[in-house]
Design a protein around this motif. Sequence first.
Motif, PDB file in Angstrom:
ATOM      1  N   PRO A 207       0.801  -1.223   0.000  1.00  0.00           N
ATOM      2  CA  PRO A 207       0.000   0.000   0.000  1.00  0.00           C
ATOM      3  C   PRO A 207       0.834   1.273   0.000  1.00  0.00           C
ATOM      4  CG  PRO A 207      -0.905  -1.582   1.538  1.00  0.00           C
ATOM      5  CD  PRO A 207       0.406  -2.140   1.075  1.00  0.00           C
ATOM      6  N   THR A 208       0.299   2.274  -0.652  1.00  0.00           N
ATOM      7  CA  THR A 208       0.969   3.570  -0.754  1.00  0.00           C
ATOM      8  C   THR A 208       1.006   4.263   0.599  1.00  0.00           C
ATOM      9  OG1 THR A 208       0.211   3.766  -3.022  1.00  0.00           O
ATOM     10  CG2 THR A 208       0.893   5.796  -1.934  1.00  0.00           C
ATOM     11  N   GLY A 209       2.091   4.962   0.863  1.00  0.00           N
ATOM     12  CA  GLY A 209       2.263   5.638   2.145  1.00  0.00           C
ATOM     13  C   GLY A 209       1.389   6.866   2.321  1.00  0.00           C
ATOM     14  N   PRO A 210       1.527   7.543   3.458  1.00  0.00           N
ATOM     15  CA  PRO A 210       0.623   8.628   3.829  1.00  0.00           C
ATOM     16  C   PRO A 210       1.041   9.999   3.317  1.00  0.00           C
ATOM     17  CG  PRO A 210       2.110   8.189   5.627  1.00  0.00           C
ATOM     18  CD  PRO A 210       2.455   7.197   4.545  1.00  0.00           C
ATOM     19  N   PHE A 220      -4.705  10.608  -2.048  1.00  0.00           N
ATOM     20  CA  PHE A 220      -5.030   9.200  -1.880  1.00  0.00           C
ATOM     21  C   PHE A 220      -4.928   8.861  -0.398  1.00  0.00           C
ATOM     22  CE2 PHE A 220      -3.183   9.679  -6.103  1.00  0.00           C
ATOM     23  CZ  PHE A 220      -4.201   9.150  -6.881  1.00  0.00           C
ATOM     24  N   ASP A 221      -5.826   8.013   0.070  1.00  0.00           N
ATOM     25  CA  ASP A 221      -5.827   7.644   1.478  1.00  0.00           C
ATOM     26  C   ASP A 221      -4.537   6.929   1.862  1.00  0.00           C
ATOM     27  OD1 ASP A 221      -8.307   8.707   1.866  1.00  0.00           O
ATOM     28  OD2 ASP A 221      -9.381   6.823   1.568  1.00  0.00           O
ATOM     29  N   SER A 222      -4.148   7.098   3.114  1.00  0.00           N
ATOM     30  CA  SER A 222      -2.928   6.479   3.613  1.00  0.00           C
ATOM     31  C   SER A 222      -3.090   4.970   3.734  1.00  0.00           C
ATOM     32  CB  SER A 222      -2.586   7.055   4.986  1.00  0.00           C
ATOM     33  OG  SER A 222      -2.409   8.452   4.903  1.00  0.00           O
ATOM     34  N   PHE A 223      -2.115   4.226   3.167  1.00  0.00           N
ATOM     35  CA  PHE A 223      -2.078   2.774   3.297  1.00  0.00           C
ATOM     36  C   PHE A 223      -3.447   2.149   3.024  1.00  0.00           C
ATOM     37  CE2 PHE A 223       1.286   4.446   6.104  1.00  0.00           C
ATOM     38  CZ  PHE A 223       2.378   3.905   5.448  1.00  0.00           C
ATOM     39  N   ASP A 224      -4.070   2.597   1.933  1.00  0.00           N
ATOM     40  CA  ASP A 224      -5.396   2.108   1.586  1.00  0.00           C
ATOM     41  C   ASP A 224      -5.308   0.751   0.909  1.00  0.00           C
ATOM     42  OD1 ASP A 224      -8.103   2.339   1.604  1.00  0.00           O
ATOM     43  OD2 ASP A 224      -8.245   3.677  -0.122  1.00  0.00           O
ATOM     44  N   ARG A 225      -6.435   0.023   0.915  1.00  0.00           N
ATOM     45  CA  ARG A 225      -6.498  -1.240   0.191  1.00  0.00           C
ATOM     46  C   ARG A 225      -6.281  -1.008  -1.300  1.00  0.00           C
ATOM     47  NH1 ARG A 225      -8.889  -5.800   2.379  1.00  0.00           N
ATOM     48  NH2 ARG A 225      -9.723  -5.586   4.484  1.00  0.00           N
ATOM     49  N   ALA A 226      -5.807  -2.032  -1.982  1.00  0.00           N
ATOM     50  CA  ALA A 226      -5.630  -1.950  -3.425  1.00  0.00           C
ATOM     51  C   ALA A 226      -6.979  -1.685  -4.092  1.00  0.00           C
ATOM     52  CB  ALA A 226      -5.033  -3.253  -3.942  1.00  0.00           C
ATOM     53  N   LEU A 227      -6.987  -0.782  -5.066  1.00  0.00           N
ATOM     54  CA  LEU A 227      -8.226  -0.304  -5.666  1.00  0.00           C
ATOM     55  C   LEU A 227      -8.791  -1.299  -6.674  1.00  0.00           C
ATOM     56  CD1 LEU A 227     -10.150   2.205  -5.897  1.00  0.00           C
ATOM     57  CD2 LEU A 227      -8.749   2.875  -7.870  1.00  0.00           C
ATOM     58  N   PHE A 228     -10.023  -1.757  -6.451  1.00  0.00           N
ATOM     59  CA  PHE A 228     -10.816  -2.545  -7.387  1.00  0.00           C
ATOM     60  C   PHE A 228     -10.058  -3.755  -7.963  1.00  0.00           C
ATOM     61  CE2 PHE A 228     -13.034   1.711  -8.542  1.00  0.00           C
ATOM     62  CZ  PHE A 228     -13.787   1.664  -7.372  1.00  0.00           C
ATOM     63  N   PRO A 229      -9.593  -4.676  -7.137  1.00  0.00           N
ATOM     64  CA  PRO A 229      -8.850  -5.818  -7.667  1.00  0.00           C
ATOM     65  C   PRO A 229      -9.681  -6.754  -8.533  1.00  0.00           C
ATOM     66  CG  PRO A 229      -9.269  -6.098  -5.326  1.00  0.00           C
ATOM     67  CD  PRO A 229      -9.652  -4.688  -5.658  1.00  0.00           C
ATOM     68  N   GLY A 230     -11.014  -6.642  -8.498  1.00  0.00           N
ATOM     69  CA  GLY A 230     -11.849  -7.493  -9.339  1.00  0.00           C
ATOM     70  C   GLY A 230     -12.208  -6.875 -10.673  1.00  0.00           C
ATOM     71  N   ILE A 345       2.790  -5.811  -9.202  1.00  0.00           N
ATOM     72  CA  ILE A 345       4.150  -5.271  -9.136  1.00  0.00           C
ATOM     73  C   ILE A 345       4.216  -4.002  -8.288  1.00  0.00           C
ATOM     74  CG2 ILE A 345       6.031  -4.281 -10.515  1.00  0.00           C
ATOM     75  CD1 ILE A 345       5.737  -7.330 -10.756  1.00  0.00           C
ATOM     76  N   VAL A 346       5.285  -3.879  -7.528  1.00  0.00           N
ATOM     77  CA  VAL A 346       5.518  -2.757  -6.623  1.00  0.00           C
ATOM     78  C   VAL A 346       5.614  -1.438  -7.394  1.00  0.00           C
ATOM     79  CG1 VAL A 346       8.038  -3.047  -6.726  1.00  0.00           C
ATOM     80  CG2 VAL A 346       6.997  -1.975  -4.714  1.00  0.00           C
ATOM     81  N   ARG A 347       5.158  -0.371  -6.775  1.00  0.00           N
ATOM     82  CA  ARG A 347       5.332   0.975  -7.327  1.00  0.00           C
ATOM     83  C   ARG A 347       6.746   1.481  -7.034  1.00  0.00           C
ATOM     84  NH1 ARG A 347       1.298   3.624 -10.608  1.00  0.00           N
ATOM     85  NH2 ARG A 347      -0.677   2.562 -10.138  1.00  0.00           N
ATOM     86  N   PRO A 377       1.108  12.287  -7.149  1.00  0.00           N
ATOM     87  CA  PRO A 377       0.660  11.275  -6.183  1.00  0.00           C
ATOM     88  C   PRO A 377       0.705   9.860  -6.756  1.00  0.00           C
ATOM     89  CG  PRO A 377      -0.830  13.156  -6.176  1.00  0.00           C
ATOM     90  CD  PRO A 377       0.094  13.350  -7.335  1.00  0.00           C
ATOM     91  N   THR A 378       1.233   8.934  -5.975  1.00  0.00           N
ATOM     92  CA  THR A 378       1.265   7.527  -6.362  1.00  0.00           C
ATOM     93  C   THR A 378      -0.086   6.881  -6.078  1.00  0.00           C
ATOM     94  OG1 THR A 378       3.649   7.261  -6.008  1.00  0.00           O
ATOM     95  CG2 THR A 378       2.297   5.281  -5.850  1.00  0.00           C
ATOM     96  N   PRO A 379      -0.749   6.332  -7.088  1.00  0.00           N
ATOM     97  CA  PRO A 379      -2.068   5.711  -6.868  1.00  0.00           C
ATOM     98  C   PRO A 379      -1.982   4.468  -5.998  1.00  0.00           C
ATOM     99  CG  PRO A 379      -1.714   6.225  -9.189  1.00  0.00           C
ATOM    100  CD  PRO A 379      -0.384   6.362  -8.506  1.00  0.00           C
ATOM    101  N   GLU A 380      -3.135   4.081  -5.437  1.00  0.00           N
ATOM    102  CA  GLU A 380      -3.180   2.992  -4.474  1.00  0.00           C
ATOM    103  C   GLU A 380      -3.532   1.652  -5.133  1.00  0.00           C
ATOM    104  OE1 GLU A 380      -5.372   5.294  -5.081  1.00  0.00           O
ATOM    105  OE2 GLU A 380      -7.167   5.143  -3.836  1.00  0.00           O
ATOM    106  N   PHE A 381      -2.738   1.269  -6.142  1.00  0.00           N
ATOM    107  CA  PHE A 381      -2.895  -0.039  -6.767  1.00  0.00           C
ATOM    108  C   PHE A 381      -1.608  -0.371  -7.514  1.00  0.00           C
ATOM    109  CE2 PHE A 381      -5.264   3.305  -8.948  1.00  0.00           C
ATOM    110  CZ  PHE A 381      -4.633   3.380 -10.184  1.00  0.00           C
ATOM    111  N   PRO A 382      -1.418  -1.631  -7.915  1.00  0.00           N
ATOM    112  CA  PRO A 382      -0.125  -2.047  -8.474  1.00  0.00           C
ATOM    113  C   PRO A 382       0.278  -1.300  -9.740  1.00  0.00           C
ATOM    114  CG  PRO A 382      -1.396  -3.952  -7.781  1.00  0.00           C
ATOM    115  CD  PRO A 382      -2.315  -2.777  -7.681  1.00  0.00           C
TER     116      PRO A 382
END
Length: 478
Positions: A207-210, A220-230, A345-347, A377-382
């Motif tokens: 997860p992306t930092g704060p 983007f929210d701090s350490f949020d869940r990965a966005l829409f994995p489905g 993959i990691v950001r 801003p780094t988005p909250e997904f791979p």
Amino acid sequence: MTMRDLIFKILQKNIMNQSRRQFLTAAAVAASTLPIAGCLAPKAAPHGHRSSYTTQILQPGNANTVFHWADVALQQVRDQRVLTPRAAYNYGLGMAAGFLAANGTVQAYDEPFGIGPGPRGADPEVAYGVAFSIAAAEAFQQPFLFDRMAFLDRFPDSEAKSLGAEWGRAVAMQVLRMRTRDGSEPSKVNYNFDHYKWRTDSLRWSPTGPFYAANPGPAFDSFDRALFPGHGRISPWTMKSGSQFRVPEFYDPASPEFAEEFDHIRRLGGADSTMRTAEQSEIALFWEDGPWGITPPGHFIYIAIQLLQDRDLPFIELARAFALLGMTQCDASISAWDSKYHHYIVRPESAIRMRAATFGNPDPRMVSQPGWRSYIPTPEFPAYTSGHSTFGAAAGELLALIFGSDRIAFSGRSPDEVLWPQLQGVTRYWTSLSQMAEENGMSRLYGGVHWAMDHSEAMKAGRAIARQAFHSTFPPRA
């Protein structure tokens, strides 16, 4: 009793025993037939108003039905702050339904969805607007009552209008039934549901930092869940499956290629980079298209309106062009999200700040830099693959196919300058559609949020999506 009172009475009678979807559908159907003076939700700003996107780009006399409904959808994405993959889905649903309804009345193109012919004499533009608005009502969870009534008021009462409204409503309901179990509902939540087996090695996403936000936006929210994995499991419009154009394996983290890329993005994409030029910084902000605006797929719809306004295309050809654009932007989102969660993959921000020593790479350039921050801003997904690059390549390739040439010189300004005040008054210039798409994708490297492979492989996938759609989805009738 006024017509407004009547429609509320109809809705009140049914709401107690209906789901939200059934309620919105009932509202859409009622509103498409009753001329009311009010509605349940605000109407989109009309062309000419500063809140309308077409006001920014349309020359006098170039407004039309297709552009009008595209503008309504763009405004709704902005006003609801719809996130990128969902925005792409919503654009595609409305534009596909609108075209299928209009095409049913004139039978100009074959289509793979079995809609069939509409009633003889039905107005295709009325059918388009009603179908678009009812499908969009489901996508956005907003009835569009005012918008539909204002649109229908443009047409004099006639049998053609009545037939068009009835047919548009029928097609929209058919399209919604077709998409009912397309996987889009469970994909709205940020849970994997075992769709993908996520990697656990040193390349894994975290997860992306704060520390990623811009004032006045985006954030983007701090350490949020990965966005829409489905999202990558949604049924596509033009692809055979969400994985059809899945990108190949990522770099070996111990390879010299990864060390080169690690060092390059560290020096180019950091907030305090001395390598990035002033123009590259401008490009990073210009294409950022964060969650307070029309999003990347909306930006390309905006550009398409700008470019196609003076091509003098017949209505049904313009409707087809935007249906293909909306559907391929939706499919680009599905393809990119499938690759993102398949590879996981990691950001750059996580890799550069904390993880250099874990990759097993002996290159001396592989050194962590704990204070490193990406320029945007780094988005909250791979990371892998780039959604931006997929959207841009699909749009650029599709528009080139529509124009019959890539060599379209044009200029543009950011549709949502409020996101980055630095962009006020900034105009970008391009000599071709492919140059525009390449610049859009490279913006993510300049901003420090993607690896070069994210961009290069996504460009291949986006172009392939567009080519397949253009040549196979809506061929002219013999």
